[in-house]
Design an enzyme around this catalytic site. Structure first.
Site, PDB file in Angstrom:
ATOM      1  N   HIS A  37       1.028  -1.180  -0.050  1.00  0.00           N
ATOM      2  CA  HIS A  37      -0.103  -0.158  -0.163  1.00  0.00           C
ATOM      3  C   HIS A  37       0.889   1.222  -0.167  1.00  0.00           C
ATOM      4  O   HIS A  37       0.467   2.201  -0.587  1.00  0.00           O
ATOM      5  CB  HIS A  37      -1.000   0.006   1.415  1.00  0.00           C
ATOM      6  CG  HIS A  37      -2.021  -0.880   1.217  1.00  0.00           C
ATOM      7  ND1 HIS A  37      -1.918  -1.881   2.475  1.00  0.00           N
ATOM      8  CD2 HIS A  37      -2.878  -1.455   0.594  1.00  0.00           C
ATOM      9  CE1 HIS A  37      -2.748  -2.828   2.401  1.00  0.00           C
ATOM     10  NE2 HIS A  37      -3.540  -2.547   1.266  1.00  0.00           N
ATOM     11  N   GLN A  61     -17.620  -7.660  -0.203  1.00  0.00           N
ATOM     12  CA  GLN A  61     -16.810  -8.491  -1.143  1.00  0.00           C
ATOM     13  C   GLN A  61     -16.297  -9.759  -0.582  1.00  0.00           C
ATOM     14  O   GLN A  61     -15.319 -10.341  -1.140  1.00  0.00           O
ATOM     15  CB  GLN A  61     -15.541  -7.474  -1.646  1.00  0.00           C
ATOM     16  CG  GLN A  61     -14.540  -7.004  -0.684  1.00  0.00           C
ATOM     17  CD  GLN A  61     -13.875  -6.115  -1.203  1.00  0.00           C
ATOM     18  OE1 GLN A  61     -14.088  -4.861  -1.341  1.00  0.00           O
ATOM     19  NE2 GLN A  61     -12.496  -6.569  -1.426  1.00  0.00           N
ATOM     20  N   GLN A 148      -0.694  -4.825  -8.886  1.00  0.00           N
ATOM     21  CA  GLN A 148      -0.653  -6.071  -9.817  1.00  0.00           C
ATOM     22  C   GLN A 148      -0.693  -7.237  -9.004  1.00  0.00           C
ATOM     23  O   GLN A 148      -1.199  -8.283  -9.668  1.00  0.00           O
ATOM     24  CB  GLN A 148       0.760  -6.113 -10.485  1.00  0.00           C
ATOM     25  CG  GLN A 148       0.389  -6.817 -11.780  1.00  0.00           C
ATOM     26  CD  GLN A 148       1.788  -7.523 -12.355  1.00  0.00           C
ATOM     27  OE1 GLN A 148       2.737  -6.642 -12.640  1.00  0.00           O
ATOM     28  NE2 GLN A 148       2.035  -8.680 -12.536  1.00  0.00           N
TER      29      GLN A 148
HETATM   30  O1  PAF Z   1      -7.984  -4.391  -2.900  1.00  0.00           O
HETATM   31  C1  PAF Z   1      -8.495  -3.901  -1.789  1.00  0.00           C
HETATM   32  O2  PAF Z   1      -7.881  -3.662  -0.697  1.00  0.00           O
HETATM   33  C2  PAF Z   1     -10.103  -3.779  -2.045  1.00  0.00           C
HETATM   34  O3  PAF Z   1     -10.506  -4.659  -2.976  1.00  0.00           O
HETATM   35  C3  PAF Z   1     -10.461  -2.440  -2.458  1.00  0.00           C
HETATM   36  C4  PAF Z   1     -10.100  -2.190  -3.775  1.00  0.00           C
HETATM   37  C5  PAF Z   1     -10.199  -1.444  -1.549  1.00  0.00           C
HETATM   38  C6  PAF Z   1     -12.062  -2.639  -2.632  1.00  0.00           C
HETATM   39  O4  PAF Z   1     -12.600  -2.737  -1.016  1.00  0.00           O
END
Ligand code: PAF
Length: 280
Positions: A37, A61, A148
């Site tokens: 990140h 999700q 990626q």
């Molecule tokens: O990659 C992630 O951490 C998540 O899928 C995202 C893009 C923040 C969406 O909740």
């Protein structure tokens, strides 16, 4: 650095940035911040006037019975890590703020979401496309940054932006790895020492794919079998999938005669990890 939790306050902030004709870079996260990140934030910092990072652990999700409850949560630690990166705003709304009572709209994408993780995690990508659309509508970024390692997610979001005519530039940044090759992931925090060691077989399988490809082997099945044998040699691993697909459409390839992606999902104990490499 401001920490904003309300959508209307976030909108007011975005409006003031736009009034000043400044560009907005955006890094969406679910927290449990790691160096992957951080590298997205550094790219975004260098290419935009304002940098906004969101932290929202998006329940929609995660599939049923999946790892939502066990997903690492460390908001205060995350805020301190992000502060060091010269970020302007953290947007960290609660679940009720993003999905209030009566919420019933979803963004669904077909085709690209049928492959790889979409096959084994039903509904996952609809949760991603929905939350990302909502975040884009609130933050209105000029550029948004993804890693990626989540190759399919990046492909889905690139397609989402194109299909729904969102005026946002999607930047996909290289996977960040530990020195021994393990791809950084928030889920790595859940591995014990033995599992951490076993997880190296994932990278080992990708190296195997790369070396076979470099020696001109183009038969996908042959490569997949060798990748699987690298992982199976390691205890307490369960292959979720190993696929070689067209890097653009994510459709399975039997012969690698165009840019391809070798993608792997493996259970290490109770933790599911993914990784991938481009073959071209
Ligand atoms: O990659 C992630 O951490 C998540 O899928 C995202 C893009 C923040 C969406 O909740």
């Amino acid at each position: 650095m401001e920490v904003i939790t309300k959508i209307n306050e976030m909108r007011a902030k975005v409006l003031s940035v736009k009034d000043r004709k400044k560009s907005i870079g955006f890094v969406p996260t679910m927290g449990a911040i790691h160096d992957g990140h951080i590298s997205l934030m550094r790219s975004a910092r260098s290419e935009n006037d304002e940098l906004i990072v969101s932290i929202f652990l998006n329940p929609t999700q995660f599939d049923k019975g999946e790892d939502f409850d066990n997903y690492p949560r460390q908001l205060n630690q995350d805020i301190e890590l992000i502060r060091k990166e010269n970020v302007d705003v953290i947007f960290s709304p609660g679940t009720e703020e993003m999905y209030p009572d009566g919420y019933c709209t979803n963004v669904r994408q077909d085709r690209i979401t049928d492959a790889l993780c979409g096959r084994v995690r039903p509904g996952h990508f609809n949760g991603v496309t929905t939350i990302v659309t909502k975040l884009f509508n609130i933050i209105k970024p000029d550029r948004a940054y993804f890693g990626q390692k989540d190759y399919q997610q990046s492909a889905v979001i690139e397609r989402l932006v194109r299909d729904l005519n969102m005026d946002i530039d999607i930047q996909v940044c290289p996977t960040v790895r530990e020195e021994d090759g393990l791809a950084l992931s928030s889920r790595n925090k859940r591995l014990n020492l033995e599992e951490r060691q076993n997880a190296l077989s994932i990278y080992g399988s990708l190296l195997k794919a790369r070396s076979m490809f470099a020696s001109n082997i183009r038969d996908a099945k042959e490569i997949i079998e060798e990748m699987a044998s690298v992982i199976k040699k390691t205890n307490h691993t369960k292959i979720d999938y190993i696929s070689i697909v067209n890097a653009r459409t994510l459709e399975d390839l039997s012969l690698i005669n165009e840019k391809a992606l070798a993608a792997v999902a493996v259970w290490i104990g109770n933790t599911r990890l993914i990784d991938n490499t481009i073959l071209e």
